[in-house]
Scaffold this motif. Structure first.
Motif, short mmCIF file in Angstrom:
data_model
loop_
_atom_site.label_atom_id
_atom_site.label_comp_id
_atom_site.label_asym_id
_atom_site.label_seq_id
_atom_site.Cartn_x
_atom_site.Cartn_y
_atom_site.Cartn_z
N ALA A 19 44.71 46.49 47.69
CA ALA A 19 46.02 46.94 48.15
C ALA A 19 46.97 47.22 46.99
O ALA A 19 47.77 48.16 47.04
CB ALA A 19 46.62 45.87 49.07
N HIS A 23 48.75 50.80 46.28
CA HIS A 23 50.21 50.93 46.16
C HIS A 23 50.59 51.57 44.83
O HIS A 23 51.47 52.44 44.76
CB HIS A 23 50.86 49.55 46.29
N SER A 24 49.90 51.16 43.74
CA SER A 24 50.19 51.72 42.42
C SER A 24 49.88 53.22 42.38
O SER A 24 50.64 54.01 41.84
CB SER A 24 49.38 50.98 41.36
N SER A 27 52.53 55.06 44.40
CA SER A 27 53.80 55.09 43.69
C SER A 27 53.78 56.12 42.58
O SER A 27 54.76 56.86 42.39
CB SER A 27 54.11 53.70 43.12
N LEU A 46 55.09 53.98 51.49
CA LEU A 46 55.59 52.99 50.54
C LEU A 46 56.68 52.12 51.15
O LEU A 46 56.88 50.97 50.73
CB LEU A 46 56.11 53.69 49.28
N ARG A 49 55.88 48.00 53.47
CA ARG A 49 55.23 47.16 52.47
C ARG A 49 54.17 46.24 53.06
O ARG A 49 53.29 45.75 52.35
CB ARG A 49 56.29 46.33 51.73
N PHE A 52 50.47 46.79 52.31
CA PHE A 52 49.89 46.55 50.99
C PHE A 52 49.87 45.05 50.70
O PHE A 52 50.64 44.54 49.88
CB PHE A 52 50.69 47.31 49.92
N ALA A 120 52.28 44.02 47.49
CA ALA A 120 52.40 44.89 46.33
C ALA A 120 53.80 45.47 46.24
O ALA A 120 54.54 45.52 47.22
CB ALA A 120 51.37 46.01 46.41
N GLY A 121 54.15 45.93 45.05
CA GLY A 121 55.44 46.59 44.86
C GLY A 121 56.45 45.66 44.23
O GLY A 121 56.27 44.44 44.19
#
Length: 673
Positions: A19, A23-24, A27, A46, A49, A52, A120-121
């Motif tokens: 995940a 997400h990376s 992004s 994105l 959330r 992720f 993530a994030g």
């Protein structure tokens, strides 16, 4: 998310089911995506959330008098039964000082907070919290002036490279270059902000792996999860266990041990019967570097023997890749053939060829899995349909060489060389065609020496070609060239060097060479290979008793020779173990046995590597006494460089009068009926 494909970085992240990597990738795509539908889709993804989340063990929450780590931003108590995202932060006197990451949590039936995973994030502290953090940090900075940085914010990261190539790794602003089998350990000052990690091949700017690594006390990054690592609790004395995944976090009492590279990792999964993880690991290797095919071949080999349903799924996935990637498509086809799925493969590839009738790659792939009765005609028709295609010229050249027309094979190979770069496989075929004519033998070393200028010359296969040619033209130059291009993974492994000596023409090994081999299975495989050269009947007896591990350590030519002879002797059980010892041999088994046992020589047989053809000719010679000379003559012709079958037939072949007698212009081998 499917609407955003194809996207190499996103595909790699999805394949790893990670995940944070997904997400990376999203992004990074959002940052460069122009306004439009795709950007709106990225923004919507994105923003959610909860999509992720990566499963992880519950984080440590320790605080005293409002000082320590705790969750902040919790909703009202009556809303906490539904999963929500909360921030874990380091607090001082109840005020959040530093974000340690976001987590998806809920309150269970026991009124306890249950952590479902990391999110993530970037963490989302409120603006007021950020202002408070700045003020408190400023005050702390003044109060701590002159005081040594406390040891609890010193954290370390260990990085391991179990891949076959060097890798460049960036951790925040630090850069490390790890060779194959390399490892590094470094210290960081951290309060909790995750590390930004990127891994890429030397000379490239696009990472094949990038993610955020949580800054715990002892973090481990295993590149692509390739290395086999074991962790042991030295205080409790618990037994070692396999370290899963590409990241891990250790406690002070944990001890980490290197067990091996990607090959050992795949064997670990085989031993544990974890077929899905084995497949995913091999797939991630292929996505990171499509030129490195050994991992996917080894995984396919393991799956065919142990989990045919998973192997069939892998074959279909590989077949779905672009047909221009002929090497990958050939692995897919070998999988189909090894599984006995020729009809399914032909239906798939013939449909693909009909979709784009102008594609020579699709036509070649169709011919390779066609029914035996149609295969020869399809191959012959290829040159008429695509007269200017280098790939087609080389396919037909191989067919011509196998039927005894080395002059026509050489003409086609030279013509193809002017239009495209030769691969190692192409160079080997050209060298064989040159050696087939006495007047052209002096040109063979030049073809080999020319290839040494290419980076791909540093390989086992090329070194073996140079060493075998040295026995034909003389040891000067080529013998030293063969040694020079051997990769370090071979020169540092006694069992690999011993095998190289035998496959390149040596009949016996010294006691010193044998005692240097410490792995028992590898030792027994080398002894069996040496025995096959000097006493085939004795080797057959030994092969019947050899373990599966020993059999799998045999090279493909030795296994083919022993397996076919055992099949002729109707020892089905022993033959089965040998003829299923590798993916290449499983795919070639049907045409090899058809010729060795009944003399049927179709196009599939003629397209096999000369070393395997020679094994079938030698076995056929032992089966048909009245045609023995013809069969042995053809074995000597097809494998003029001296593979294992030819070496077993003539241990001193380059000194035999027969070898020199057939090397006259215009000589053609007598063809079997």
């Amino acid at each position: 998310m499917v609407s955003l494909l194809p996207d190499e970085a996103l595909s790699l992240a999805l394949a790893r089911a990670d995940a944070f990597s997904v997400h990376s990738a999203l992004s990074a795509r959002f940052a460069r995506e122009p306004a439009g539908l795709a950007r709106d889709t990225l923004r919507e993804l994105l923003a959610n959330r909860a999509l992720f989340v990566m499963a992880d063990r519950p984080p440590s929450l320790r605080s005293f008098l409002g000082c320590g780590t705790r969750f902040i931003g919790l909703p009202p108590l009556d809303e906490q039964e539904t999963p929500f995202i909360a921030n874990r932060a380091f607090c001082l006197l109840g005020l959040p000082i530093w974000s340690l990451g976001d987590h998806l949590i809920r309150r269970n039936g026991d009124e306890q907070l249950e952590v479902l995973g990391r999110v993530a994030g970037p963490s989302r502290l409120t603006r007021a919290s950020r202002r408070t953090t700045a003020l408190v940090l400023g005050g702390l900075g003044l109060a701590a002036f002159g005081v040594t940085v406390p040891p609890f914010i010193t954290r370390d990261v260990q990085i391991f490279n179990g891949l076959s190539r060097p890798v460049v790794v960036h951790v925040d602003d630090r850069t490390y270059t790890l060779p194959s089998g390399g490892r590094v350990r470094d210290s960081f000052f951290r309060l909790g902000k995750p590390y930004r990690v990127e891994a890429m091949w030397p000379g490239q700017k696009q990472p094949f792996e990038d993610f955020s690594l949580e800054a715990k006390q002892h973090a481990v990054y295993n590149i692509l999860g390739a290395a086999s690592l074991q962790v042991e609790n030295v205080e409790k004395g618990t037994g070692p266990s396999l370290l899963d995944g590409r990241t891990a976090f250790l406690e002070d009492e944990h001890q980490l041990r290197w067990q091996g590279d990607w090959q050992q990792r795949l064997l670990d999964y085989e031993k544990a019967q974890r077929w899905q993880e084995l497949t995913e690991l091999a797939r991630s290797f292929l996505l990171a570097d499509p030129t490195q095919l050994q991992p996917i071949v080894m995984a396919a080999d393991i799956l065919v023997r142990n989990q045919s349903s998973q192997a069939f799924i892998l074959a279909q996935e590989l077949a779905a890749m672009p047909p221009e990637r002929l090497a990958i498509q050939r692995i897919a086809q070998d999988l189909f053939l090894a599984l006995g799925k020729r009809e399914e493969a032909y239906a798939l590839y013939s449909a693909s060829a009909r979709q784009v009738p102008t594609s020579e790659q699709r036509a070649i792939l169709e011919a390779r899995v066609a029914p035996p009765s149609e295969q020869r005609a399809l191959y012959e028709h290829l040159l008429e349909r695509f007269p200017h295609s280098p790939e087609v010229m080389r396919i037909v050249a191989r067919l011509r060489f196998s039927t005894g027309d080395s002059s026509e094979a050489l003409r086609l190979l030279d013509q193809a060389r002017y239009n495209s770069v030769e691969s190692l496989e192409d160079v080997e075929l050209r060298v064989r065609a040159l050696v087939a004519d006495t007047s052209l033998i002096p040109a063979a070393p030049d073809a080999v020496l020319e290839f040494t200028k290419k980076p791909e010359s540093r390989s086992w296969e090329f070194a073996l070609l140079a060493a075998r040619l040295a026995r034909v033209v003389g040891p000067k130059t080529l013998e030293s060239t063969a040694r020079a291009v051997l990769p370090p993974s071979v020169t540092t492994a006694p069992e690999r060097m011993a095998l190289f000596e035998l496959l390149s023409g040596k009949s016996a090994l010294s006691q010193q060479q044998l005692t240097a081999i410490h792995d028992r299975a590898a030792y027994d495989a080398i002894v069996l290979t040496e025995m096959a050269v000097n006493n085939l009947d004795k080797a057959l007896q030994q092969a019947r008793l050899a373990s599966d591990t020993v059999v799998r350590n045999l090279d493909v030519e030795t296994a083919a020779l022993l397996g076919l002879e055992l099949s002729r002797l109707q020892d089905a059980k022993a033959a089965e173990r040998l003829l299923t010892s590798s993916l290449a041999l499983m795919a070639a088994r049907e045409p090899l046995e058809s010729y060795a046992l009944s003399g049927e020589r179709g196009a599939a047989f003629l397209m096999l590597p000369p070393g395997l053809q020679a094994a079938a000719y030698v076995v056929r010679a032992r089966a048909v006494e009245e045609n023995r000379f013809v069969e042995l003559a053809h074995a000597r012709w097809i494998d003029g460089l001296g593979g294992m079958a030819r070496h077993a037939l003539d241990p001193d072949y380059n000194e035999r009068p027969f070898y020199q007698a057939v090397r006259v212009p215009g000589w053609r081998p007598p063809l079997p009926p």
